[in-house]
Design a protein around this motif. Structure first.
Motif, PDB file in Angstrom:
ATOM      1  N   PRO A  75     137.096 -34.584  17.296  1.00 41.87           N
ATOM      2  CA  PRO A  75     136.323 -33.345  17.215  1.00 41.87           C
ATOM      3  C   PRO A  75     134.901 -33.534  16.664  1.00 41.87           C
ATOM      4  O   PRO A  75     133.967 -32.886  17.129  1.00 41.87           O
ATOM      5  CB  PRO A  75     137.146 -32.469  16.263  1.00 41.87           C
ATOM      6  CG  PRO A  75     138.527 -32.990  16.382  1.00 41.87           C
ATOM      7  CD  PRO A  75     138.384 -34.465  16.610  1.00 41.87           C
ATOM      8  N   ILE A  76     134.739 -34.436  15.701  1.00 44.87           N
ATOM      9  CA  ILE A  76     133.413 -34.667  15.119  1.00 44.87           C
ATOM     10  C   ILE A  76     132.453 -35.245  16.157  1.00 44.87           C
ATOM     11  O   ILE A  76     131.271 -34.913  16.172  1.00 44.87           O
ATOM     12  CB  ILE A  76     133.522 -35.606  13.888  1.00 44.87           C
ATOM     13  CG1 ILE A  76     134.219 -34.876  12.741  1.00 44.87           C
ATOM     14  CG2 ILE A  76     132.155 -36.108  13.446  1.00 44.87           C
ATOM     15  CD1 ILE A  76     134.535 -35.770  11.558  1.00 44.87           C
ATOM     16  N   THR A  77     132.955 -36.115  17.027  1.00 41.38           N
ATOM     17  CA  THR A  77     132.097 -36.795  18.010  1.00 41.38           C
ATOM     18  C   THR A  77     132.184 -36.172  19.404  1.00 41.38           C
ATOM     19  O   THR A  77     131.770 -36.811  20.380  1.00 41.38           O
ATOM     20  CB  THR A  77     132.477 -38.286  18.103  1.00 41.38           C
ATOM     21  OG1 THR A  77     133.818 -38.390  18.575  1.00 41.38           O
ATOM     22  CG2 THR A  77     132.316 -38.978  16.778  1.00 41.38           C
ATOM     23  N   CYS A  78     132.691 -34.962  19.503  1.00 41.12           N
ATOM     24  CA  CYS A  78     132.859 -34.289  20.803  1.00 41.12           C
ATOM     25  C   CYS A  78     133.689 -35.149  21.757  1.00 41.12           C
ATOM     26  O   CYS A  78     133.370 -35.288  22.942  1.00 41.12           O
ATOM     27  CB  CYS A  78     131.508 -33.950  21.417  1.00 41.12           C
ATOM     28  SG  CYS A  78     130.541 -32.812  20.418  1.00 41.12           S
ATOM     29  N   SER A  79     134.728 -35.770  21.246  1.00 35.39           N
ATOM     30  CA  SER A  79     135.701 -36.598  21.978  1.00 35.39           C
ATOM     31  C   SER A  79     135.155 -37.935  22.458  1.00 35.39           C
ATOM     32  O   SER A  79     135.871 -38.671  23.128  1.00 35.39           O
ATOM     33  CB  SER A  79     136.301 -35.839  23.163  1.00 35.39           C
ATOM     34  OG  SER A  79     136.998 -34.704  22.691  1.00 35.39           O
ATOM     35  N   ILE A  80     133.935 -38.272  22.108  1.00 36.01           N
ATOM     36  CA  ILE A  80     133.382 -39.555  22.536  1.00 36.01           C
ATOM     37  C   ILE A  80     134.153 -40.702  21.902  1.00 36.01           C
ATOM     38  O   ILE A  80     134.408 -41.719  22.559  1.00 36.01           O
ATOM     39  CB  ILE A  80     131.875 -39.639  22.208  1.00 36.01           C
ATOM     40  CG1 ILE A  80     131.115 -38.637  23.065  1.00 36.01           C
ATOM     41  CG2 ILE A  80     131.336 -41.050  22.402  1.00 36.01           C
ATOM     42  CD1 ILE A  80     129.672 -38.463  22.690  1.00 36.01           C
ATOM     43  N   TYR A  81     134.548 -40.547  20.631  1.00 30.33           N
ATOM     44  CA  TYR A  81     135.242 -41.651  19.968  1.00 30.33           C
ATOM     45  C   TYR A  81     136.618 -41.916  20.591  1.00 30.33           C
ATOM     46  O   TYR A  81     137.125 -43.027  20.500  1.00 30.33           O
ATOM     47  CB  TYR A  81     135.374 -41.424  18.458  1.00 30.33           C
ATOM     48  CG  TYR A  81     135.716 -42.716  17.757  1.00 30.33           C
ATOM     49  CD1 TYR A  81     134.740 -43.666  17.535  1.00 30.33           C
ATOM     50  CD2 TYR A  81     137.019 -43.022  17.410  1.00 30.33           C
ATOM     51  CE1 TYR A  81     135.043 -44.880  16.953  1.00 30.33           C
ATOM     52  CE2 TYR A  81     137.336 -44.233  16.826  1.00 30.33           C
ATOM     53  CZ  TYR A  81     136.344 -45.156  16.596  1.00 30.33           C
ATOM     54  OH  TYR A  81     136.652 -46.364  16.031  1.00 30.33           O
TER      55      TYR A  81
END
Length: 148
Positions: free
Chosen positions: A75-81
């Protein structure tokens, strides 16, 4: 003749806990539907934990727990991680399978080609999970038999 007694080589340490070697695509789909999406979280968490058990001694790395990635970093990385985690886990799993002597082409490219691009043809992610289950079951069988 020498007076030193012959020393037997130490046997390979047996695993403390047998790894799950019965992962399958049909279980991923059926149990995922029955549990309304909870089983895939357990599935990916188990992959990461078993990969840490089998590969850390060889490569010195640790795969981050999937729940931490899914619920905090995703959630912090908009699912990029999540993509980063799958890329790293897939590459590590493929490297471990090859280090154990299995002829496999599984790796990060498998994730990007089947899971990401393959989602355009709908069945791609399922092919990725099948390939992942096959590679992880081979690693688990090797670990359960040899202890390392």
């Amino acid at each position: 003749m020498s007076n030193t007694p012959y020393q037997q080589p130490a046997p390979a340490p047996m695993p403390l806990k047998a790894m799950n070697n019965e992962r399958a695509l049909w279980k991923f789909i059926v149990f995922g539907l029955i549990t309304c999406g909870i089983y895939p979280i357990v599935f990916w968490s188990g992959i990461g934990e078993d990969l840490n058990i089998a590969a850390t001694r060889r490569d010195g790395k640790k795969t981050m727990h999937y729940c931490l990635v899914l619920f905090l970093l995703g959630p912090i990385t908009c699912s990029i991680y999540l993509f980063v985690w799958f890329h790293q886990m897939s590459e590590r799993l493929g490297s471990e399978a090859r280090a154990r002597g299995f002829a496999t082409d599984f790796g990060a490219s498998t994730f990007w080609l089947w899971y990401v691009l393959g989602s355009l043809i709908i069945v791609g992610p399922f092919i990725y999970v099948h390939k992942l289950c096959t590679a992880m079951n081979a690693i688990a069988n090797s670990y359960n038999a040899n202890g390392i």
